[in-house]
Structure formats: structure tokens, C-alpha cells
Design a protein around this motif. Structure first.
Motif, PDB file in Angstrom:
ATOM      1  N   PRO A 147       0.810  -1.231   0.000  1.00  0.00           N
ATOM      2  CA  PRO A 147       0.000   0.000   0.000  1.00  0.00           C
ATOM      3  C   PRO A 147       0.845   1.283   0.000  1.00  0.00           C
ATOM      4  N   ASP A 148       1.961   1.276   0.727  1.00  0.00           N
ATOM      5  CA  ASP A 148       2.750   2.499   0.847  1.00  0.00           C
ATOM      6  C   ASP A 148       4.097   2.450   0.136  1.00  0.00           C
ATOM      7  N   ALA A 149       4.476   1.303  -0.428  1.00  0.00           N
ATOM      8  CA  ALA A 149       5.778   1.182  -1.079  1.00  0.00           C
ATOM      9  C   ALA A 149       5.778  -0.005  -2.035  1.00  0.00           C
ATOM     10  N   THR A 150       6.832  -0.084  -2.837  1.00  0.00           N
ATOM     11  CA  THR A 150       7.038  -1.204  -3.756  1.00  0.00           C
ATOM     12  C   THR A 150       8.386  -1.824  -3.429  1.00  0.00           C
ATOM     13  N   VAL A 151       8.428  -3.149  -3.325  1.00  0.00           N
ATOM     14  CA  VAL A 151       9.669  -3.876  -3.040  1.00  0.00           C
ATOM     15  C   VAL A 151       9.952  -4.781  -4.236  1.00  0.00           C
ATOM     16  N   VAL A 152      11.180  -4.687  -4.758  1.00  0.00           N
ATOM     17  CA  VAL A 152      11.587  -5.492  -5.913  1.00  0.00           C
ATOM     18  C   VAL A 152      12.893  -6.200  -5.574  1.00  0.00           C
ATOM     19  N   VAL A 153      12.931  -7.515  -5.816  1.00  0.00           N
ATOM     20  CA  VAL A 153      14.157  -8.300  -5.718  1.00  0.00           C
ATOM     21  C   VAL A 153      14.454  -8.755  -7.140  1.00  0.00           C
ATOM     22  N   THR A 154      15.597  -8.363  -7.677  1.00  0.00           N
ATOM     23  CA  THR A 154      15.860  -8.593  -9.099  1.00  0.00           C
ATOM     24  C   THR A 154      17.328  -8.883  -9.345  1.00  0.00           C
ATOM     25  N   GLY A 155      17.634  -9.403 -10.520  1.00  0.00           N
ATOM     26  CA  GLY A 155      19.020  -9.619 -10.903  1.00  0.00           C
ATOM     27  C   GLY A 155      19.192 -10.782 -11.859  1.00  0.00           C
ATOM     28  N   THR A 156      20.449 -11.136 -12.085  1.00  0.00           N
ATOM     29  CA  THR A 156      20.782 -12.262 -12.963  1.00  0.00           C
ATOM     30  C   THR A 156      20.832 -13.566 -12.176  1.00  0.00           C
ATOM     31  N   ALA A 157      20.660 -13.489 -10.876  1.00  0.00           N
ATOM     32  CA  ALA A 157      20.651 -14.686 -10.030  1.00  0.00           C
ATOM     33  C   ALA A 157      19.458 -15.568 -10.402  1.00  0.00           C
ATOM     34  N   GLN A 158      19.572 -16.851 -10.092  1.00  0.00           N
ATOM     35  CA  GLN A 158      18.490 -17.794 -10.358  1.00  0.00           C
ATOM     36  C   GLN A 158      17.386 -17.606  -9.322  1.00  0.00           C
ATOM     37  N   TRP A 159      16.230 -18.222  -9.587  1.00  0.00           N
ATOM     38  CA  TRP A 159      15.064 -18.066  -8.713  1.00  0.00           C
ATOM     39  C   TRP A 159      15.365 -18.465  -7.272  1.00  0.00           C
ATOM     40  N   ASP A 160      16.154 -19.531  -7.056  1.00  0.00           N
ATOM     41  CA  ASP A 160      16.407 -19.963  -5.685  1.00  0.00           C
ATOM     42  C   ASP A 160      17.153 -18.891  -4.894  1.00  0.00           C
ATOM     43  N   GLU A 161      18.103 -18.217  -5.541  1.00  0.00           N
ATOM     44  CA  GLU A 161      18.845 -17.164  -4.835  1.00  0.00           C
ATOM     45  C   GLU A 161      17.981 -15.922  -4.625  1.00  0.00           C
ATOM     46  N   LEU A 162      17.196 -15.551  -5.635  1.00  0.00           N
ATOM     47  CA  LEU A 162      16.310 -14.398  -5.458  1.00  0.00           C
ATOM     48  C   LEU A 162      15.282 -14.686  -4.361  1.00  0.00           C
ATOM     49  N   SER A 163      14.787 -15.911  -4.317  1.00  0.00           N
ATOM     50  CA  SER A 163      13.836 -16.295  -3.271  1.00  0.00           C
ATOM     51  C   SER A 163      14.491 -16.257  -1.893  1.00  0.00           C
ATOM     52  N   ALA A 164      15.760 -16.647  -1.804  1.00  0.00           N
ATOM     53  CA  ALA A 164      16.486 -16.583  -0.524  1.00  0.00           C
ATOM     54  C   ALA A 164      16.600 -15.135  -0.053  1.00  0.00           C
ATOM     55  N   LEU A 165      16.888 -14.219  -0.983  1.00  0.00           N
ATOM     56  CA  LEU A 165      16.975 -12.809  -0.605  1.00  0.00           C
ATOM     57  C   LEU A 165      15.605 -12.296  -0.179  1.00  0.00           C
ATOM     58  N   ALA A 166      14.578 -12.596  -0.958  1.00  0.00           N
ATOM     59  CA  ALA A 166      13.223 -12.147  -0.605  1.00  0.00           C
ATOM     60  C   ALA A 166      12.802 -12.717   0.748  1.00  0.00           C
ATOM     61  N   GLY A 167      13.157 -13.965   1.021  1.00  0.00           N
ATOM     62  CA  GLY A 167      12.803 -14.583   2.292  1.00  0.00           C
ATOM     63  C   GLY A 167      13.583 -14.035   3.474  1.00  0.00           C
ATOM     64  N   SER A 168      14.717 -13.395   3.199  1.00  0.00           N
ATOM     65  CA  SER A 168      15.549 -12.871   4.292  1.00  0.00           C
ATOM     66  C   SER A 168      15.135 -11.477   4.741  1.00  0.00           C
ATOM     67  N   ILE A 169      14.326 -10.794   3.950  1.00  0.00           N
ATOM     68  CA  ILE A 169      14.003  -9.412   4.320  1.00  0.00           C
ATOM     69  C   ILE A 169      12.894  -9.369   5.365  1.00  0.00           C
ATOM     70  N   LYS A 170      13.071  -8.449   6.272  1.00  0.00           N
ATOM     71  CA  LYS A 170      12.117  -8.249   7.365  1.00  0.00           C
ATOM     72  C   LYS A 170      11.763  -6.774   7.443  1.00  0.00           C
ATOM     73  N   GLN A 171      10.549  -6.507   7.896  1.00  0.00           N
ATOM     74  CA  GLN A 171      10.117  -5.136   8.061  1.00  0.00           C
ATOM     75  C   GLN A 171      10.856  -4.508   9.234  1.00  0.00           C
ATOM     76  N   GLN A 172      11.390  -3.323   9.026  1.00  0.00           N
ATOM     77  CA  GLN A 172      12.151  -2.620  10.056  1.00  0.00           C
ATOM     78  C   GLN A 172      11.251  -1.624  10.771  1.00  0.00           C
ATOM     79  N   THR A 173      11.493  -1.447  12.038  1.00  0.00           N
ATOM     80  CA  THR A 173      10.728  -0.495  12.823  1.00  0.00           C
ATOM     81  C   THR A 173      11.082   0.909  12.396  1.00  0.00           C
ATOM     82  N   ARG A 174      10.074   1.704  12.156  1.00  0.00           N
ATOM     83  CA  ARG A 174      10.286   3.094  11.749  1.00  0.00           C
ATOM     84  C   ARG A 174      10.746   3.910  12.952  1.00  0.00           C
ATOM     85  N   VAL A 175      11.728   4.769  12.719  1.00  0.00           N
ATOM     86  CA  VAL A 175      12.251   5.647  13.766  1.00  0.00           C
ATOM     87  C   VAL A 175      11.620   7.016  13.577  1.00  0.00           C
TER      88      VAL A 175
END
Length: 177
Positions: A147-175
Motif C-alpha cells: 500500500p505504501d511502497a514497492t519492493v523489488v528483488v531482481t538480478g541475474t541470479a536464479q530463482w532460488d537465490e532471489l527467493s532466498a533474498l526475498a525470504g531474508s528481508i524483514k520489516q524494520q521499525t520506523r524511527v
């Protein structure tokens, strides 16, 4: 002696002496055979994003094993706050996490993915991501339109690596200041 300083023989001898000098130089010069990929600390950009972005920021909770963060850039342009975080993956491909509150959101996603064509979807960590492929550029992308932003994980990496990066991201607390 004059025979070696003139004509073809002189030229050949001078060339051999030069090549021998270059060969000796190459033998005695230390050469590194190890890979060197520059590494960046992106924690400063995460802190700045948490403070300056008007949206919830997503960041890798833990970088996947063997990955090297190679670039991090936060920009504020035309009222949008954007962050791009690049990686050399364990398989030495390229992967990037990008996020922005740029509007329209679809334009940001299309530009980063180099295509607006959604080729499928995948569940990663209980969240649905759009899959996009740009074959002529060997680029794969995972896109989340929030709703408030767009998140893109992209590159020449294969799907398994892109999925690993997408799975590693967590929402950070706003300061808030």
C-alpha cells in the motif's frame, strides 16, 4: 659488434632483450589469485531509511550465507525515497533489493524489472510475490506492491537465490524523531 646494432638482427636482439625483461618482471611480481569483491556496510542506509522513509522499510534480517553486499544507495528524488542494495550471490551472480514509495508504483516495478509482464507468482515466507522475467537481459524479478511502497528483488541470479533474498528481508521499525 656493429652487426648487432643495425638491421634485422639488431632489431631481433633488442626485442628478445625486452621480452626477457618483461618475463623476469612478471615472474618476480606478486600476483593474487584470490577473488576480490568490494564489500559495503549497508547498516547506515538502513538507519537513514528507517528515519527518513515515509513507509515501512524492508531489509535483510541476515544476509544469505556466502553473499557479499556490494552497493547500497539511498536517494530522495521527486518526493520519493528509494533504496537499492546490491549483492554478489554465493554463485557469483547479481541480486538487488530495491524499494521505493515512488508513484505510480507499477512504473517503479516495471523499470526495475525491465518488464511489466507478470509471468507467475510464488509464495515466500507466507507472502505472495509476482514473478517477472526479461529473457533477453537474463533478468528475473520478484515484485511486491504494498500500500505504501514497492519492493523489488531482481538480478541475474536464479530463482532460488532471489527467493532466498526475498525470504531474508524483514520489516524494520520506523524511527520517529
Amino acid at each position: 659488434m656493429e652487426r648487432f646494432t643495425q638491421g634485422f638482427y639488431g632489431y631481433a636482439v633488442a626485442m628478445l632483450v625486452c621480452l626477457a625483461g618483461v618475463g623476469v618482471f612478471l615472474l618476480v611480481t606478486p600476483q593474487s589469485r584470490t577473488e576480490h569483491i568490494p564489500k559495503v556496510d549497508f547498516s547506515f542506509d538502513v538507519a537513514n531509511m528507517r528515519r527518513d522513509a515515509p513507509y515501512q522499510v524492508w531489509s535483510p534480517d541476515q544476509v544469505p550465507a556466502g553473499w557479499i553486499p556490494t552497493s547500497s544507495r539511498m536517494t530522495k528524488e521527486k518526493g520519493a525515497v528509494t533504496w537499492r542494495l546490491g549483492f554478489a550471490t554465493a554463485k557469483r551472480s547479481h541480486a538487488m533489493l530495491a524499494q521505493s514509495d515512488e508513484r505510480p508504483a507499477a512504473e517503479f516495478a516495471n523499470r526495475l524489472a525491465n518488464t511489466g509482464e507478470v509471468t507467475g507468482s510464488v509464495q515466500i515466507g507466507g507472502v505472495t510475490w509476482e514473478q517477472r522475467v526479461r529473457k533477453d537481459k537474463n533478468q528475473r524479478s520478484l515484485v511486491r506492491l504494498l500500500p505504501d511502497a514497492t519492493v523489488v528483488v531482481t538480478g541475474t541470479a536464479q530463482w532460488d537465490e532471489l527467493s532466498a533474498l526475498a525470504g531474508s528481508i524483514k520489516q524494520q521499525t520506523r524511527v520517529t524523531s
